[in-house]
Scaffold this active site. Sequence first.
Site, PDB file in Angstrom:
ATOM      1  N   ALA A  10       0.612  -1.245   0.031  1.00 42.60           N
ATOM      2  CA  ALA A  10       0.007   0.010   0.056  1.00 42.60           C
ATOM      3  C   ALA A  10       0.721   1.411   0.218  1.00 42.60           C
ATOM      4  CB  ALA A  10      -0.950   0.040   1.065  1.00 42.60           C
ATOM      5  N   ARG A  15      10.732   7.727  -1.054  1.00 42.22           N
ATOM      6  CA  ARG A  15      12.089   7.959  -1.373  1.00 42.22           C
ATOM      7  C   ARG A  15      12.460   7.654  -2.802  1.00 42.22           C
ATOM      8  NH1 ARG A  15      15.548   4.679   2.508  1.00 42.22           N
ATOM      9  NH2 ARG A  15      13.517   3.699   3.168  1.00 42.22           N
ATOM     10  N   LYS A  22       5.469   2.534  -5.937  1.00 42.28           N
ATOM     11  CA  LYS A  22       6.767   1.737  -5.682  1.00 42.28           C
ATOM     12  C   LYS A  22       6.746   0.350  -6.498  1.00 42.28           C
ATOM     13  CE  LYS A  22       8.744   0.538  -1.636  1.00 42.28           C
ATOM     14  NZ  LYS A  22       9.344   1.104  -0.469  1.00 42.28           N
ATOM     15  N   ASP A 101       7.544  -4.879  -1.847  1.00 40.20           N
ATOM     16  CA  ASP A 101       9.061  -4.286  -2.413  1.00 40.20           C
ATOM     17  C   ASP A 101      10.038  -5.206  -1.952  1.00 40.20           C
ATOM     18  OD1 ASP A 101       8.783  -3.870   0.389  1.00 40.20           O
ATOM     19  OD2 ASP A 101       9.136  -1.914   0.150  1.00 40.20           O
ATOM     20  N   ASN A 381       7.530   0.382 -51.033  1.00 39.18           N
ATOM     21  CA  ASN A 381       6.371  -0.481 -50.438  1.00 39.18           C
ATOM     22  C   ASN A 381       5.375   0.339 -50.163  1.00 39.18           C
ATOM     23  OD1 ASN A 381       7.592   0.576 -48.253  1.00 39.18           O
ATOM     24  ND2 ASN A 381       6.902  -1.349 -47.140  1.00 39.18           N
ATOM     25  N   TYR A 382       5.302   1.846 -50.037  1.00 39.35           N
ATOM     26  CA  TYR A 382       4.164   2.624 -49.532  1.00 39.35           C
ATOM     27  C   TYR A 382       3.973   3.674 -50.735  1.00 39.35           C
ATOM     28  CZ  TYR A 382       1.799   5.389 -45.804  1.00 39.35           C
ATOM     29  OH  TYR A 382       0.802   6.070 -45.426  1.00 39.35           O
ATOM     30  N   SER A 400      23.180  -1.958 -57.784  1.00 41.59           N
ATOM     31  CA  SER A 400      23.034  -0.792 -56.816  1.00 41.59           C
ATOM     32  C   SER A 400      21.964   0.192 -57.035  1.00 41.59           C
ATOM     33  CB  SER A 400      24.614  -0.331 -56.529  1.00 41.59           C
ATOM     34  OG  SER A 400      25.352  -1.402 -56.147  1.00 41.59           O
TER      35      SER A 400
HETATM   36  C1  UD1 Z   1       9.037  -2.896   8.772  1.00 43.28           C
HETATM   37  C2  UD1 Z   1       8.698  -3.628  10.123  1.00 43.28           C
HETATM   38  C3  UD1 Z   1      10.227  -3.782  10.790  1.00 43.28           C
HETATM   39  C4  UD1 Z   1      11.192  -4.461   9.646  1.00 43.28           C
HETATM   40  C5  UD1 Z   1      11.061  -3.656   8.413  1.00 43.28           C
HETATM   41  C6  UD1 Z   1      11.740  -4.733   7.251  1.00 43.28           C
HETATM   42  C7  UD1 Z   1       6.880  -3.215  11.014  1.00 43.28           C
HETATM   43  C8  UD1 Z   1       5.957  -2.265  12.132  1.00 43.28           C
HETATM   44  N1  UD1 Z   1       8.048  -3.153  11.131  1.00 43.28           N
HETATM   45  O1  UD1 Z   1       9.468  -1.629   9.137  1.00 43.28           O
HETATM   46  O2  UD1 Z   1      10.342  -4.462  11.889  1.00 43.28           O
HETATM   47  O3  UD1 Z   1      12.520  -4.490  10.253  1.00 43.28           O
HETATM   48  O4  UD1 Z   1       9.586  -3.692   7.698  1.00 43.28           O
HETATM   49  O5  UD1 Z   1      11.675  -4.048   6.002  1.00 43.28           O
HETATM   50  O6  UD1 Z   1       5.989  -3.787  10.648  1.00 43.28           O
HETATM   51  N2  UD1 Z   1       2.821  -1.136   4.262  1.00 43.28           N
HETATM   52  C9  UD1 Z   1       1.378  -1.230   4.033  1.00 43.28           C
HETATM   53  N3  UD1 Z   1       0.423  -0.206   4.847  1.00 43.28           N
HETATM   54  C10 UD1 Z   1       0.785   0.256   5.956  1.00 43.28           C
HETATM   55  C11 UD1 Z   1       2.231   0.451   6.251  1.00 43.28           C
HETATM   56  C12 UD1 Z   1       3.112  -0.099   5.344  1.00 43.28           C
HETATM   57  O7  UD1 Z   1       0.993  -1.586   3.079  1.00 43.28           O
HETATM   58  O8  UD1 Z   1      -0.091   1.044   6.521  1.00 43.28           O
HETATM   59  C13 UD1 Z   1       3.728  -1.771   3.552  1.00 43.28           C
HETATM   60  C14 UD1 Z   1       4.822  -0.762   2.821  1.00 43.28           C
HETATM   61  O9  UD1 Z   1       4.480  -0.655   1.551  1.00 43.28           O
HETATM   62  C15 UD1 Z   1       5.743  -1.834   2.593  1.00 43.28           C
HETATM   63  C16 UD1 Z   1       5.648  -2.584   3.873  1.00 43.28           C
HETATM   64  O10 UD1 Z   1       4.359  -2.560   4.441  1.00 43.28           O
HETATM   65  O11 UD1 Z   1       6.014  -2.594   1.656  1.00 43.28           O
HETATM   66  C17 UD1 Z   1       6.637  -2.293   5.059  1.00 43.28           C
HETATM   67  O12 UD1 Z   1       6.201  -0.973   5.590  1.00 43.28           O
HETATM   68  P1  UD1 Z   1       7.371   0.084   5.964  1.00 43.28           P
HETATM   69  O13 UD1 Z   1       6.889   1.266   6.579  1.00 43.28           O
HETATM   70  O14 UD1 Z   1       8.525   0.018   4.964  1.00 43.28           O
HETATM   71  O15 UD1 Z   1       7.840  -0.759   7.273  1.00 43.28           O
HETATM   72  P2  UD1 Z   1       9.150  -0.408   8.146  1.00 43.28           P
HETATM   73  O16 UD1 Z   1       9.006   0.918   8.986  1.00 43.28           O
HETATM   74  O17 UD1 Z   1      10.466  -0.422   7.308  1.00 43.28           O
HETATM   75 CA    CA Z   2      10.765  -0.509   4.878  1.00 42.77          CA
END
Ligand code: UD1
Ligand code: CA
Length: 450
Positions: A10, A15, A22, A101, A381-382, A400
């Site tokens: 989601a 970044r 992403k 990701d 051709n055209y 040629s």
């Molecule tokens: C999360 C973990 C962390 C772990 C890290 C590895 C939690 C609280 N923390 O942290 O322990 O070391 O991943 O990368 O789980 N996403 C949603 N909906 C949301 C929030 C996030 O779909 O509301 C998805 C993001 O798109 C992403 C993934 O979940 O693909 C991880 O979210 P992100 O915010 O990157 O988590 P981190 O803070 O990195």
């Molecule tokens: Ca992350």
Amino acid sequence: MSLSVVILAAGKGTRMFSEQPKVLHKLAEQPMLQYVINIANELKPKNINVIVGYKAKEVEQTLSHEKVNWILQKKQLGTGDAVKYAVPNLIGQQTLILYGDVPLIEINDLKKLIKKGEKGLSILTFNKLNPKGYGRIIRALNDVEAIVEEKDCNDTQQRITEINTGIMVADTKHLINWLSLISNKNSQKEYYLTDIVALAKKDKIRINTLEANSEITISGVNSKIELAKMERAIQLKKTNTLMEQGATLLDPSRTDIRGQLDCDRDVVIDVGCIFEGKVKIGKNVTIGAYSILKDCEILDDVIIKPYSHLDNAKVGKKNIIGPYARLRPGTETNDNVHIGNFVEIKNSKIGTGTKINHLSYVGDSIVGKNVNVGAGTITCNYDGVKKHQTIIEDNVFIGSNSQLVAPVKIGAGSTIGAGSTITKNTPANELSLSRAKQTSIPGWEKPKKN
Ligand code: UD1
Ligand code: CA
């Protein structure tokens, strides 16, 4: 045991500095999320649930060919909140959490993790020298007690190098219960999925960990630099497979395979080549440097010289193509054909032993056997409205700089005089030419400057 998969996808990917979500950024021409869905499918789960948010419609449409449940998370309130949205769909006895990701996750690690998670909870971990940004695995003696997010860590916890990859498997019934208990009372005011670990501990449920095989398999893509690194890792996997099957790559780090490339024995690929779509290469074929092949079939003993561009072409045995040749869609060559530099062929069949060696355009044509097409020959051709066909029968010699204005047929064995514009069919075995007679003016003087 039966399995449901939840893929978290989601997030916006701030970044990446991109309008594109992403998980739609491409690796080897495929959206990142596609890799994760493919892996999930390999596990033959009961269902796959993809949590989408940022530009959800776009993500769904791009991957609409996939049999998955698309679930909209209204607001990105944290990983725990995201998984809650999937609860009504969790029909497997176990639930596997994947990240949209993290595309290079290993199927073998997942299988082991699922086994370890039976009736409890198992977490995929990694030991990272620099654990910055990751949740830390907190243990008492050996047992896992909790995961603490970096922003919530105290000094001692910050020094822990065992991190949470985010990927975990939980018993579904327990998971649903734990999800209902997590709160957002933490430094980020998010619902952390990782809080289920402490809840499992409280319930005296078995918590297992598995250390991932290698770092790249648990790496996420958060920036364009990480995207490029991931691309290289994927390319290396593909080139390794090719080399294991016997292909010679002069430099695998300078080869890009963006689709499926199949090589028979003794194929040599020089640097800078790009393969797209489905490309099939026969035995003993050489692909010259900086060539691009898309959806092609190349038969045995072919030499493709550098800087050639082939798109939807079929190349017969023992052909020599290039350098700087362009074979466009619908090109089919028979055996022993030579196509040389700056020659463009489109939607044409070229017969055995025929040579088109310099600076020509052949479009919508049928060219017979042992034809010699001279330098600078063009099939016109055209007519500005429609495309027309040129037929060149066997054993023709085209001088040629000739133009063959289609529709037109050049009879078998005939010769076209150099510099001719041919607008009518030519009879077999005769010389046809159409050009003004050469004259010289005796006593003509060059204009003089004053
Ligand atoms: C999360 C973990 C962390 C772990 C890290 C590895 C939690 C609280 N923390 O942290 O322990 O070391 O991943 O990368 O789980 N996403 C949603 N909906 C949301 C929030 C996030 O779909 O509301 C998805 C993001 O798109 C992403 C993934 O979940 O693909 C991880 O979210 P992100 O915010 O990157 O988590 P981190 O803070 O990195
Ligand atoms: Ca992350």
